[in-house]
Enzyme design. Structure first.
Site, mmCIF file in Angstrom:
data_model
loop_
_atom_site.group_PDB
_atom_site.id
_atom_site.type_symbol
_atom_site.label_atom_id
_atom_site.label_comp_id
_atom_site.label_asym_id
_atom_site.label_seq_id
_atom_site.Cartn_x
_atom_site.Cartn_y
_atom_site.Cartn_z
ATOM 1 N N ASP A 152 0.789 -1.232 0.000
ATOM 2 C CA ASP A 152 0.000 0.000 0.000
ATOM 3 C C ASP A 152 0.827 1.291 0.000
ATOM 4 O O ASP A 152 0.317 2.340 -0.352
ATOM 5 C CB ASP A 152 -0.943 0.019 1.212
ATOM 6 C CG ASP A 152 -1.920 -1.146 1.195
ATOM 7 O OD1 ASP A 152 -2.159 -1.702 0.113
ATOM 8 O OD2 ASP A 152 -2.435 -1.510 2.269
ATOM 9 N N GLY A 195 -4.830 -0.801 -2.085
ATOM 10 C CA GLY A 195 -4.147 0.317 -1.430
ATOM 11 C C GLY A 195 -4.825 0.753 -0.143
ATOM 12 O O GLY A 195 -4.410 1.710 0.487
HETATM 13 O O1 F6P Z 1 -2.696 -4.066 2.972
HETATM 14 C C1 F6P Z 1 -2.497 -4.802 1.818
HETATM 15 C C2 F6P Z 1 -3.804 -5.121 1.135
HETATM 16 O O2 F6P Z 1 -3.534 -5.864 -0.029
HETATM 17 C C3 F6P Z 1 -4.702 -3.937 0.820
HETATM 18 O O3 F6P Z 1 -4.299 -3.235 -0.328
HETATM 19 C C4 F6P Z 1 -6.045 -4.593 0.697
HETATM 20 O O4 F6P Z 1 -7.071 -3.697 1.014
HETATM 21 C C5 F6P Z 1 -5.982 -5.679 1.745
HETATM 22 O O5 F6P Z 1 -4.606 -5.932 1.988
HETATM 23 C C6 F6P Z 1 -6.655 -6.977 1.339
HETATM 24 O O6 F6P Z 1 -6.606 -7.821 2.439
HETATM 25 P P1 F6P Z 1 -6.915 -9.384 2.387
HETATM 26 O O7 F6P Z 1 -5.775 -10.053 1.690
HETATM 27 O O8 F6P Z 1 -7.015 -9.768 3.817
HETATM 28 O O9 F6P Z 1 -8.170 -9.542 1.602
#
Ligand code: F6P
Length: 363
Positions: A152, A195
């Site tokens: 991010d 992000g």
């Molecule tokens: O923080 C990294 C990230 O990829 C973000 O960009 C996104 O909102 C989130 O993690 C997605 O999380 P998960 O993999 O738990 O769905």
């Protein structure tokens, strides 16, 4: 011999393995022992075979691998006092009182709290008869260094976070691919990128791919944005473009705080321009896959510095965040980096975007 624990926590990011490799080898080179804490804080909570020694060749062949070979998790239990106490017990039982954590904002905040509360947690364990006073006395402090592993790029204290550059490459490649099919059909595509509440990936990929329009959490469009957007796209087409590409950050919203999603943009285009736009949500494709050269380099140099930081630290030392500033490695107090990062998020929540941008830049 000093013992260093290394763990990856939160969402994985390309380059985490390069960091684990550098930390392991720099620590061994400096005469320390390294332990992988597997599956993030869950591993510290579980103890046992979740905490395993790492040798030089255990980290061979991982430099160019995406994700994290030691596993990661988001741990709700670790936020509870009882969970932290259990993690501390498992660490001191292994003689680990130096910790390098590679994770995002949430993970680093939790680690900072553990470092600050270490003495009290040990005292509670002694009082409960779970560890001896001698063991507690042998580990008077937890020395912490954090590396920011997150695609991010949303952390103050480092110009780039590990994984962002790789994700940006992945997004740019994807948008290039979308452009060729879009041009063929003279279509409009709306591409949603990750992000969280940070628009870095959206803005940079929009520039790198020559997109027509982008929506960012830090710069919400005011009333009337719908007509303005349609006008910009029309202008592009009349200037000879055969496609229209819009990039929307997953955290984008308008000035009233109403989310601007790919779906919402598509409805606006249908209504105001009679366009049947296609939507591509890139999702986890952005986060997986091989790390870029930059991410391998940055994770490596920051990993080496993190080892130096935890080995040189003395009782009373502040937890540090190791990152890069103007292409040089630097360590800053973790506490400041975390609170400045939260200040950015607060400014965005309050709608004070100018302060958010200057607070982010200040780090
Ligand atoms: O923080 C990294 C990230 O990829 C973000 O960009 C996104 O909102 C989130 O993690 C997605 O999380 P998960 O993999 O738990 O769905």
């Amino acid at each position: 011999m000093p013992r260093i624990g290394v763990l990856t926590s939160g969402g994985d990011a390309p380059g985490m393995n390069a960091a684990v490799r550098a930390i392991t080898r720099a620590a061994i080179h400096s005469g320390a022992e390294v332990f992988a804490i597997r599956e993030g804080w869950q591993g510290a909570l579980a103890g046992g075979d979740h905490i395993v020694p790492l040798g030089w060749s255990d980290v061979s062949g991982i430099l160019n691998k995406g994700g994290t070979v030691i596993g990661t998790a988001r741990s709700a239990e670790f936020r509870e006092r009882a969970g932290q106490r259990r993690a501390v017990r498992h660490l001191v039982e292994r003689g680990i009182d130096r910790l390098i954590i590679i994770g995002g904002d949430g993970s680093l905040t939790g680690t900072r709290e553990l470092g600050l509360g270490w003495g009290e947690l040990l005292a509670e364990l002694v009082a409960a008869g779970e560890i001896t006073q001698e063991l507690a006395d042998a580990h008077p402090a937890l020395y912490v260094a954090g590396l920011v592993g997150s695609i991010d790029n949303d952390m103050v204290g480092t110009d780039m976070t590990i994984g962002t550059d790789s994700a940006l490459h992945r997004i740019t490649e994807a948008v290039d691919a979308i452009s060729s099919t879009a041009e063929s059909h003279q279509r409009t595509f709306i591409v949603e990128v990750m992000g969280r509440r940070c628009g870095y990936l959206a803005l940079m990929s929009a520039i790198a791919s020559g997109a027509d329009y982008t929506f960012l959490p830090e710069s919400p469009p005011g009333d009337g944005w719908e007509d303005q957007m349609v006008e910009v796209l029309r202008h592009g087409r009349s200037a000879g473009r055969r496609d229209s590409i819009l990039i929307v950050a997953e955290g984008a919203a308008d000035t009233h705080g109403v989310p601007i999603t790919a779906e919402r943009i598509s409805e606006v285009l249908a209504e105001k321009a009679g366009e049947e736009a296609r939507i591509t949500i890139l999702g986890h494709v952005q986060r997986g896959g091989v790390p870029s050269a930059y991410d391998r380099w940055m994770a490596t140099v920051c990993g080496v510095e993190a080892v130096r930081q935890v080995l040189d630290a003395e009782v009373g030392a502040e937890p540090v965040l190791v990152g890069v500033h103007r292409d040089r490695v630097r360590a800053v107090p973790l506490i400041e980096a975390v609170s400045d990062t939260h200040a950015v998020a607060d400014h965005i929540a309050e709608g004070d975007y100018a302060s958010a941008i200057s607070a982010r830049g200040a780090g």
